[in-house]
Structures are given as structure tokens and as C-alpha cells.
Write a protein that holds these residues in place. Structure first.
Motif, PDB file in Angstrom:
ATOM      1  N   LYS A 343     -23.356-142.795  -1.979  1.00  0.00           N
ATOM      2  CA  LYS A 343     -24.270-143.918  -1.833  1.00  0.00           C
ATOM      3  C   LYS A 343     -24.873-144.315  -3.181  1.00  0.00           C
ATOM      4  CE  LYS A 343     -26.618-143.036   1.801  1.00  0.00           C
ATOM      5  NZ  LYS A 343     -27.735-142.683   2.726  1.00  0.00           N
ATOM      6  N   GLU A 344     -25.109-145.572  -3.379  1.00  0.00           N
ATOM      7  CA  GLU A 344     -25.675-146.050  -4.638  1.00  0.00           C
ATOM      8  C   GLU A 344     -27.196-145.909  -4.616  1.00  0.00           C
ATOM      9  OE1 GLU A 344     -24.368-149.918  -5.716  1.00  0.00           O
ATOM     10  OE2 GLU A 344     -22.236-149.384  -5.720  1.00  0.00           O
ATOM     11  N   LYS A 345     -27.640-144.679  -4.867  1.00  0.00           N
ATOM     12  CA  LYS A 345     -29.066-144.374  -4.979  1.00  0.00           C
ATOM     13  C   LYS A 345     -29.245-143.515  -6.213  1.00  0.00           C
ATOM     14  CE  LYS A 345     -30.927-144.390  -0.258  1.00  0.00           C
ATOM     15  NZ  LYS A 345     -31.649-143.567   0.744  1.00  0.00           N
ATOM     16  N   ASN A 346     -30.471-143.502  -6.747  1.00  0.00           N
ATOM     17  CA  ASN A 346     -30.676-142.616  -7.894  1.00  0.00           C
ATOM     18  C   ASN A 346     -30.724-141.167  -7.428  1.00  0.00           C
ATOM     19  OD1 ASN A 346     -33.438-141.733  -7.334  1.00  0.00           O
ATOM     20  ND2 ASN A 346     -34.094-143.771  -7.981  1.00  0.00           N
ATOM     21  N   VAL A 347     -30.580-140.250  -8.376  1.00  0.00           N
ATOM     22  CA  VAL A 347     -30.442-138.824  -8.051  1.00  0.00           C
ATOM     23  C   VAL A 347     -31.655-138.301  -7.290  1.00  0.00           C
ATOM     24  CG1 VAL A 347     -30.306-136.507  -9.046  1.00  0.00           C
ATOM     25  CG2 VAL A 347     -28.849-138.325  -9.940  1.00  0.00           C
ATOM     26  N   GLN A 348     -32.856-138.683  -7.703  1.00  0.00           N
ATOM     27  CA  GLN A 348     -34.057-138.172  -7.046  1.00  0.00           C
ATOM     28  C   GLN A 348     -34.146-138.638  -5.595  1.00  0.00           C
ATOM     29  OE1 GLN A 348     -35.951-135.826  -8.366  1.00  0.00           O
ATOM     30  NE2 GLN A 348     -36.975-135.717  -6.374  1.00  0.00           N
ATOM     31  N   GLU A 349     -33.770-139.881  -5.342  1.00  0.00           N
ATOM     32  CA  GLU A 349     -33.764-140.386  -3.959  1.00  0.00           C
ATOM     33  C   GLU A 349     -32.761-139.617  -3.110  1.00  0.00           C
ATOM     34  OE1 GLU A 349     -34.973-145.088  -4.108  1.00  0.00           O
ATOM     35  OE2 GLU A 349     -32.973-144.540  -4.809  1.00  0.00           O
TER      36      GLU A 349
END
Length: 396
Positions: A343-349
């Protein structure tokens, strides 16, 4: 001193977990002068036998027998035990890792090779330490499916291999993409378990092993095999690493290459452990039961595989049944039952999403398609062979 971790000295001391680590913990307690009254284990089959000359109770029996007690936890999945103890009204628990830190395996005799005992104890210590310090995204174990093909065709395989009509190997490029993405998100993984099917059926299995050996976030690579295949010389050399352990299931006559395999592994000083096939239960049927939410929660809560996280096709699942039922399209596309790590989310999310998936999930929609897999379920004969794949309802 180590024994001083137990605050209430007037209450009996019980070890929760009657496996090899529980035995190691029992020996440490003897060393430091802590008297262990008994063991506690969810597996009812273990209560039929004494452990270290000491009686084994189920949690319900412990409540009736003692009322209150100090619990030393030897299970790697410590959160599940803590939750269970608190539900029963027990609040005095201690991580066994606090006593096991300097344990010398070679001082005692076990019904297992030293390498396997060290692996089990080290796993317990690492998992419990991370539970006590929960800032990182740590996973005890992640199954990685590298092939649907198997050299056996077991009617009751809990990983559902008996349903694959045209089984195929997983492409290494796709496996590497999944490993790369997942390791970019996670802070530490105690072990990757390499599974099929039979992982040695995949001609590129060595590439996956090398990728995981070279991953600093992965502490152990455990390969599950059935003793039917001896890899080629250039492939078997990829297993010669301190990170690698082979767990070989002995299916008697079906494991036709077991002796050849163990002989070669011994000559090359590759760590392995052979265990007889056991513990099979009737948990591989796939059909919708039409249970209500509370019934599904109960199935999930009692499941011994609910924390057997599985990585398949770029998705993280809670159990191998869920992963393979989805691969087979034997269930609808139940998006809440997995995490898409591409999924295109940042690592922390992504970290937070996976933490919630690990810590707060109380059932899977896939549970309604499963018979359930509880500790103490009636065991069935393992590895009954069939000639062709089993039929099932397929969802488009």
C-alpha cells in the motif's frame, strides 16, 4: 538475585508452558532456589503427563487448585498468556526471560538436540523482551509461502495444500519484493518460517534463504521440510549459516529421503531437528458455518494458530488458513483479514496499521469458514495420502 523477581514469596510458583522452554525454566528455578509447584498449559494433551516429575494442569484446573499463584511464563507468545491469566483473575506473572538470560543448555539433558533447545530458549527471550519494551514493531514469527507444490498429498494438511489443483512455485522476484517491503516496515522479526507445500520443491529456494540470511532485521530462518527431498549440492550449501535451522517432520515411510538428508546436513554442519508427525486435528475443511460475531470471536480466541502470521502475495495474514483460503479464492475477498504491505503509505502509518492488526484484532471473517484449531482438539492420523486435489467452492 534472580529469585528476587518474585515478590509474594508465600504464593506457589507455577510455570505456564510445559514445553522445552518450560523445562529449561524449571532447571533455572532449581538452580536459584525457587520451588516450582506445577506446570500450566493450554494443551490438554500435555496434562496427561508429568513434566520434570511435576503435575501439569490446564488454566481452569489451576484456578480451582490454587486460587492464586505466581506465574513464570515460558511461552514466546507472552501477551496471549497474560491476557488469559488476567481473564482468570491472576495478576502476579513474570516473564521467564528474566531468569533465562544466562541459561546454559549444555548443563542439562533434553529430549531434543542442543541447537533446537537454544533456538527455543533464545526465541522466548527475544519475544518476551520485546513485549516488555513495546516501542518497536516486532514479530515473533512470519510464515513465508514459497510454493504451493508438495511431494506429499496429505488429505488433512492444515495449510490447505490438498486443494491446489495446479500448484505452482512462487516467483523469487515477487518473494523478494514482499520481503523487502515488509522488512522496510518492521523493526525486527525473530524468525521467518519457510513453508510450502514442500519448500525444496521450489528450485530457487536458495535465493530466498540467502536474501533472509542477509537481512539484519531477521534473526532466524527456519525451513519446514518433510524428509522427501535432498537438495542439490550447490543449493544445500545455502543452508550453512548460523541463522538457519531445518525442522524436519518424520512421516515414517513417506519421508523416504530422511536418512540421506540428515546425513548430508550433519556432514555439512547444518543445524536441524527431526520431529515425528503429531498434533494433527480436523481443521482443514473449508465451508461457511454462518456463525454470529460472538461465535467467531470464540473460534479466534481459542485458536492456536491466530498468531501464525503469514506473508503471501504482498499481504500479511493472521494465520495460514486465512492466507491459503484467500490464495485459493475459497473465501470472498475479505479485505479486513489482511494488510496489503504494498500500500502507498509512509512507513510509520504502516507500522501503526500492522500493530493494530496484531494487538487489537479479535476475530477474522475467515474464521466463519474454518472448523477452528484449538489446543487439546482430538488428534487425527497425520499424512493420510490422496490421489487428487480436493474440490471446494471457489469465489471469483
Amino acid at each position: 538475585m534472580k529469585k528476587d523477581i518474585i515478590e509474594d514469596k508465600n504464593l506457589p510458583v507455577i510455570i505456564f508452558g510445559a514445553g522445552i522452554v518450560g523445562e529449561a525454566l524449571f532447571n533455572v528455578c532449581n538452580e536459584v532456589g525457587v520451588k516450582v509447584e506445577s506446570f500450566c498449559d493450554n494443551n490438554k494433551n500435555k496434562t496427561k503427563l508429568n513434566k520434570c516429575g511435576t503435575k501439569v494442569f490446564t488454566p481452569a484446573e489451576i484456578k480451582e487448585e490454587y486460587g492464586d499463584a505466581n506465574f513464570l511464563i515460558s511461552a514466546a507468545d507472552i501477551k496471549d498468556v497474560v491476557d488469559q491469566l488476567e481473564e482468570l483473575g491472576f495478576s502476579k506473572w513474570y516473564a521467564g526471560s528474566l531468569l533465562l538470560k544466562d541459561f546454559n543448555v549444555d548443563k542439562y539433558k533434553f529430549n531434543a538436540l542442543g541447537d533446537f533447545v537454544r533456538y527455543a530458549v533464545d526465541t522466548c527471550i527475544l519475544c518476551q523482551d520485546n513485549y516488555l519494551n513495546p516501542n518497536k514493531l516486532f514479530l515473533r514469527s512470519v510464515d513465508l509461502i514459497i510454493t504451493e507444490r508438495c511431494s506429499l498429498k496429505c488429505k488433512n494438511c492444515s495449510n490447505l495444500m490438498q486443494y491446489y489443483e495446479k500448484p505452482k512455485d512462487c516467483d523469487y522476484r515477487e518473494l523478494k519484493k514482499s520481503i523487502d517491503s515488509f522488512c522496510n516496515i518492521a523493526d525486527e522479526i525473530n524468525e521467518f518460517r519457510i513453508l510450502g507445500g514442500e519448500p525444496f520443491m521450489n528450485k530457487d529456494f536458495d535465493l530466498t534463504i540467502k536474501r533472509l540470511i542477509n537481512e539484519p532485521k531477521v534473526k532466524k530462518v527456519v525451513i519446514y521440510t518433510n524428509g522427501t527431498i535432498v537438495p542439490e549440492e550447490n543449493k544445500i550449501d545455502s543452508l550453512k549459516d548460523d541463522k538457519v535451522l531445518l525442522l524436519i517432520t518424520d512421516y515414517n515411510n513417506l519421508s523416504r529421503k530422511l536418512e540421506n538428508l540428515t546425513e548430508k546436513l550433519s556432514k555439512k554442519d547444518i543445524s536441524f531437528y527431526v520431529q515425528k508427525a503429531q498434533g494433527w486435528t480436523n481443521c482443514s475443511d473449508i465451508f461457511k458455518h454462518y456463525r454470529n460475531i460472538e461465535e467467531q470471536k470464540k473460534i479466534f480466541q481459542n485458536c492456536c494458530a491466530r498468531n501464525t502470521f503469514t506473508l503471501s502475495n504482498g499481504k500479511l495474514y493472521r494465520c495460514p488458513f486465512s492466507a491459503n483460503a484467500d490464495r485459493l479464492r475459497a473465501v470472498p475477498n475479505l479485505e479486513r483479514d489482511y494488510i496489503n504491505i504494498f500500500k502507498e503509505k509512509n512507513v510509520q502509518e504502516m507500522k501503526e496499521e500492522i500493530k493494530e492488526f496484531i494487538m487489537k484484532k479479535d476475530f477474522l471473517e475467515t474464521c466463519d469458514y474454518c472448523n477452528g484449531r484449538s489446543f487439546g482438539d482430538t488428534e487425527i492420523e497425520p499424512a493420510i495420502q490422496i490421489k487428487k486435489s480436493l474440490e471446494y467452492k471457489k469465489y471469483e
